[in-house]
Design a protein around this motif. Structure first.
Motif, short mmCIF file in Angstrom:
data_model
loop_
_atom_site.label_atom_id
_atom_site.label_comp_id
_atom_site.label_asym_id
_atom_site.label_seq_id
_atom_site.Cartn_x
_atom_site.Cartn_y
_atom_site.Cartn_z
N TYR A 135 39.49 -23.89 -8.21
CA TYR A 135 38.26 -24.14 -8.63
C TYR A 135 37.93 -23.33 -9.93
O TYR A 135 38.43 -22.08 -10.24
N TYR A 148 44.41 -26.87 -1.21
CA TYR A 148 44.54 -25.36 -1.64
C TYR A 148 44.50 -24.47 -0.68
O TYR A 148 43.64 -24.77 0.48
N ARG A 166 42.98 -26.14 3.05
CA ARG A 166 42.09 -27.22 3.11
C ARG A 166 42.54 -28.32 2.42
O ARG A 166 43.37 -28.50 1.15
N HIS A 219 39.88 -32.66 -1.49
CA HIS A 219 38.62 -33.28 -1.35
C HIS A 219 37.67 -33.22 -2.54
O HIS A 219 38.00 -32.21 -3.55
N HIS A 247 33.51 -32.73 -3.30
CA HIS A 247 32.42 -32.39 -3.01
C HIS A 247 31.19 -32.97 -3.49
O HIS A 247 31.08 -33.23 -4.83
#
Ligand SMILES: [Fe+2]
Length: 298
Positions: free
Chosen positions: A158, A192, A213, A216, A218
Motif C-alpha cells: 500500500y 501480502y 491476505r 484483493h 477494497h
C-alpha cells in the motif's frame, strides 16, 4: 474457592450496574462476565496475566498516525469480520456482502474521472479495468453514487507502507454516471503479509499462521438514502483465499477473475465487472474501521 470467585464477579457487575448509560452498562457487564469466565476456564496464572498486559501494551505502543496495531489484532482474531457480519444481518434487504475495511483506508483518496487509473505512481503489473453498476437491491441504478477504490500495487504494498502520508497512490474516488456505471483502470493487486515488525505478527508466528491476505481490491460505496457499503473483491486462484489471516473472504460472491469482456468500456484491457447493490438506510449506519490517521492517539 469458587464461591469467592462468583462473589468477586458479582460485586464487579454490581458496581458497574450503576452505569447510567444502558448500552455502556450492557457492554461492560457482558465483557466482565466473559473475561472472568475466560480467566477461570484457562486458570490464568499471574505470569500469563502479565504477559497479556505486556502484549496489549506493545500493541498500543505500535500505533501511530499510519499504523493501527489494534485494528490488525481485531482483524486477525476474526472480530472485525464478525462485527461486519452482525452489521449486515441488521439489514432487511440483501445488499452486496461486506468485507473488512482494513487498516489501509484513507479519506484522502483523490477524486478521479471515469476511466482514470488509480496507479498514478506505481510501475509495472498487469493492467486491468474495474467496471459495473451501483444499484439498489431491486437493481435500479444509483446515479452519482460514490465509489472509492484502494488496493496494493503489483508488488503487494500500500502507498502508506512505501511513502509518507502525503504521497497518495493506488486509490481513488469515482462518481457513477447517470445510469449508475463506474469505471476505473488499475493493475492487479497482490497477496501480502501483515506487517512483520509488531506484536500481532509475533502472535501469528507463535500460532504458526502464514500471516498473508489474499490479493484483493477494497471498495467503499455510498449513495444518498442508502447504507454505506464496505467490501472487497478477491482474486480467484489466490493461494490464500481459503486461509485469509483476517477472515475477510466471507462469501464466494466476492471472488472475481479478470477476463476479456466484449462489453467492457476499454476494449484492450481485461476486465473485472462487478455490480454492487446498496440497501436503503442512512449513510451514517456505521462501518467497522476508520481512516487510522484520524484515530485520536491523544
Ligand atoms: Fe487490504
Amino acid at each position: 474457592m469458587n464461591a469467592n470467585i462468583d462473589a468477586l464477579t458479582r460485586s464487579v457487575l454490581e458496581q458497574m450496574g450503576r452505569t447510567p448509560a444502558p448500552r455502556l452498562r450492557q457492554i461492560m457487564q457482558s465483557a466482565v462476565r466473559h473475561l472472568h469466565a475466560f480467566a477461570e476456564e484457562v486458570e490464568l496464572t499471574p505470569e500469563e496475566w502479565l504477559a497479556g498486559i505486556a502484549f496489549f501494551t506493545a500493541t498500543g505502543q505500535m500505533c501511530s498516525a499510519d499504523r493501527q496495531e489494534f485494528i490488525l489484532l481485531s482483524d486477525t482474531l476474526g472480530l472485525s469480520s464478525l462485527v461486519n457480519l452482525l452489521h449486515d444481518c441488521g439489514g432487511l434487504e440483501q445488499a452486496t456482502e461486506s468485507s473488512v475495511l482494513g487498516p489501509f483506508y484513507r479519506e484522502t483518496a483523490p477524486r478521479l474521472a471515469a476511466g482514470d487509473s488509480i496507479a498514478r505512481i506505481a510501475q509495472g503489473g498487469t493492467a486491468v479495468q474495474y467496471y459495473g453498476r451501483v444499484t439498489d437491491v431491486q437493481g435500479r441504478p444509483l446515479p452519482g453514487a460514490q465509489v472509492q477504490i484502494w488496493q496494493t500495487d503489483a508488488d503487494g504494498w500500500y502507498d502508506i507502507q512505501l511513502h509518507d502520508q502525503e504521497l497518495v497512490d493506488m486509490r481513488g474516488n469515482f462518481t457513477c454516471d447517470e445510469n449508475g456505471w463506474y469505471l476505473a483502470r488499475s493493475v492487479l493487486p497482490k497477496s501480502y503479509p501483515l506487517p512483520a515488525d509488531g506484536p500481532v505478527r509475533r502472535m501469528l508466528d507463535a500460532q504458526e499462521r502464514h500471516g498473508y491476505r489474499p490479493a484483493h481490491i477494497h471498495f467503499l460505496i455510498s449513495a444518498e438514502g442508502h447504507k454505506e457499503l464496505v467490501t472487497a473483491l478477491y482474486l480467484e486462484g489466490d493461494p490464500y483465499l481459503e486461509s485469509d489471516t483476517v477472515f475477510g473472504v466471507t462469501s464466494a460472491e466476492l471472488v472475481v477473475a479478470p477476463k476479456q469482456d466484449e462489453a467492457a468500456p476499454i476494449r484492450e484491457l481485461p476486465a473485472i465487472r462487478y455490480d454492487f447493490r446498496l440497501a436503503r438506510g442512512s449513510a451514517e449506519s456505521g462501518r467497522v474501521g476508520a481512516d487510522v490517521s484520524k484515530i485520536n492517539l491523544g
